[in-house]
Design a protein around this motif. Structure first.
Motif, PDB file in Angstrom:
ATOM      1  N   MET A  66       0.833  -1.202   0.000  1.00 10.74           N
ATOM      2  CA  MET A  66       0.000   0.000   0.000  1.00 10.74           C
ATOM      3  C   MET A  66       0.871   1.258   0.000  1.00 10.74           C
ATOM      4  SD  MET A  66      -3.225   0.993   2.451  1.00 10.74           S
ATOM      5  CE  MET A  66      -4.297  -0.243   1.662  1.00 10.74           C
TER       6      MET A  66
ATOM      7  N   ARG B 116      -4.830   8.577   1.948  1.00 12.81           N
ATOM      8  CA  ARG B 116      -4.826   7.423   2.852  1.00 12.81           C
ATOM      9  C   ARG B 116      -4.389   7.798   4.258  1.00 12.81           C
ATOM     10  NH1 ARG B 116      -2.238   3.376  -1.649  1.00 12.81           N
ATOM     11  NH2 ARG B 116      -4.221   2.804  -2.647  1.00 12.81           N
TER      12      ARG B 116
ATOM     13  N   SER C 248      -6.928   1.569  -5.716  1.00 13.83           N
ATOM     14  CA  SER C 248      -5.471   1.626  -5.643  1.00 13.83           C
ATOM     15  C   SER C 248      -4.938   2.956  -6.161  1.00 13.83           C
ATOM     16  CB  SER C 248      -4.861   0.486  -6.468  1.00 13.83           C
ATOM     17  OG  SER C 248      -5.079   0.712  -7.855  1.00 13.83           O
TER      18      SER C 248
END
Length: 266
Positions: free
Chosen positions: A101, A107, A153
Motif C-alpha cells: 500500500m 490514505r 489503488s
C-alpha cells in the motif's frame, strides 16, 4: 537464526513487555489475544499472493511474520479485497495493513503509516509495443485507450489524474486485470512495476510487455490505527531495526531477484 537477529528479537520482546503496563487499544488487544491480525489482498505478487495450496506468500507475508515473531504472538492473516483494507483497519477487524500500500495524503487521512519499508513505481502492462515505449503518461492519455487498474489503488488514482481522456475499467484483483488484457477487453493495465514484470514472466507466450522504467516512484508503508501511540512507536522501532540489520534487504532479494517462488503460484 543469526545472533544479531536473536538479540533484535529479544530487545523487541523486552520493549513489548515495557508497553504492557500502559498499552493502547490495538496493542492491548494483541497482548490479550496473543495474535497479530494483518490485512492484505493476497493478489499482488511478489508482495502478497496465494500459492497453489491456497496459502498466502510474499514479501509482505514474510514481513508480517517477522513482526509477529518479534512480538511473540501468532500471525493471523486476513485476506481482504484491496479497496476494503483501510475500512477493515478502521473497524478493528485487523491490527495493521501490509499489502503493497503506497503512502498517499488521502490514505493518511484514514490511517497512520509506518515506513516506508520499500519504494514502488507505476508502470503499464500491454501487448502494444508502441505503448510499451512510452516514457511519460502523455502518450497514454487518449480517448481511444481502454485502461484497467486495481479498484481503490493508487494505480486507479494515477489513471484518473494523469490519463483523464482514457477509459478506466477498475477490477477487484490484478489477476482480473491481466485476464481483461489477455482477452482484448482493454489495451493496457496500470500497476506497480513488479506486478507488470511478473505478469510478463507468467505469460511468456502472450506477447505481454512493460515499460523499461517506471512512470512514478511511490513509498510503500504499513497502515495502522493512529490512535494508539504505543503501538505506533513499537512498529516504527521494529521497522527501523529491520532496515538497519539488513532484514528488509534480504526480503527484497528473495522476492524481487530470485525467481524460485514463481513456480508456487497457481
Amino acid at each position: 537464526m543469526t545472533k544479531l537477529l536473536q538479540r533484535l528479537l529479544l530487545g523487541v520482546a523486552l520493549t513489548l513487555a515495557c508497553f504492557q503496563g500502559h498499552a493502547g487499544e490495538t496493542l492491548q488487544r494483541i497482548i490479550d489475544f496473543k495474535t497479530l491480525k494483518v490485512g492484505m489482498s493476497a493478489d499482488q505478487p511478489p508482495m502478497t499472493a496465494l500459492n497453489k495450496q491456497g496459502g498466502v506468500m510474499g514479501y509482505d507475508v514474510d514481513l508480517a511474520r517477522a513482526l509477529a515473531n518479534a512480538m511473540r504472538v501468532q500471525l493471523d492473516i486476513k485476506v481482504i479485497p484491496f479497496g476494503e483494507l483501510l475500512d477493515a483497519l478502521d473497524k478493528g477487524e485487523v491490527d495493521m495493513v501490509i499489502s503493497n500500500m503506497s503512502i498517499t495524503p488521502e490514505r493518511t487521512e484514514k490511517a497512520y503509516f509506518v515506513g516506508p519499508y520499500m519504494m514502488a513505481g507505476k508502470s503499464i502492462l500491454t501487448r502494444n509495443s508502441v505503448l510499451a515505449e512510452a516514457q511519460d503518461s502523455g502518450a497514454l492519455n487518449r480517448p481511444d485507450l481502454k485502461v484497467t487498474a486495481l479498484k481503490g489503488s493508487t494505480s486507479a488514482m494515477f489513471v484518473t489524474e494523469n490519463l483523464p481522456e482514457a477509459q478506466l475499467l477498475e477490477v477487484d484483483s490484478t489477476d482480473d486485470g491481466v485476464a481483461s488484457l489477455l482477452a482484448g477487453k482493454v489495451d493496457a493495465m496500470v500497476a506497480d512495476m513488479a506486478t507488470c514484470k511478473l505478469a510478463v514472466l507468467r505469460n511468456r507466450d502472450a506477447g505481454l510487455v512493460t515499460l523499461k522504467e517506471p512512470l512514478t516512484i511511490e513509498p510503500v508503508g504499513i497502515a495502522i490505527n493512529g490512535d494508539d501511540p504505543q503501538f505506533k512507536n513499537l512498529v516504527d522501532n521494529y521497522l527501523g531495526a529491520y532496515a538497519k540489520t539488513g532484514i528488509l534487504t534480504k526480503l527484497r532479494e528473495k522476492w524481487f531477484e530470485q525467481g524460485d517462488w514463481v513456480s508456487a503460484l497457481p
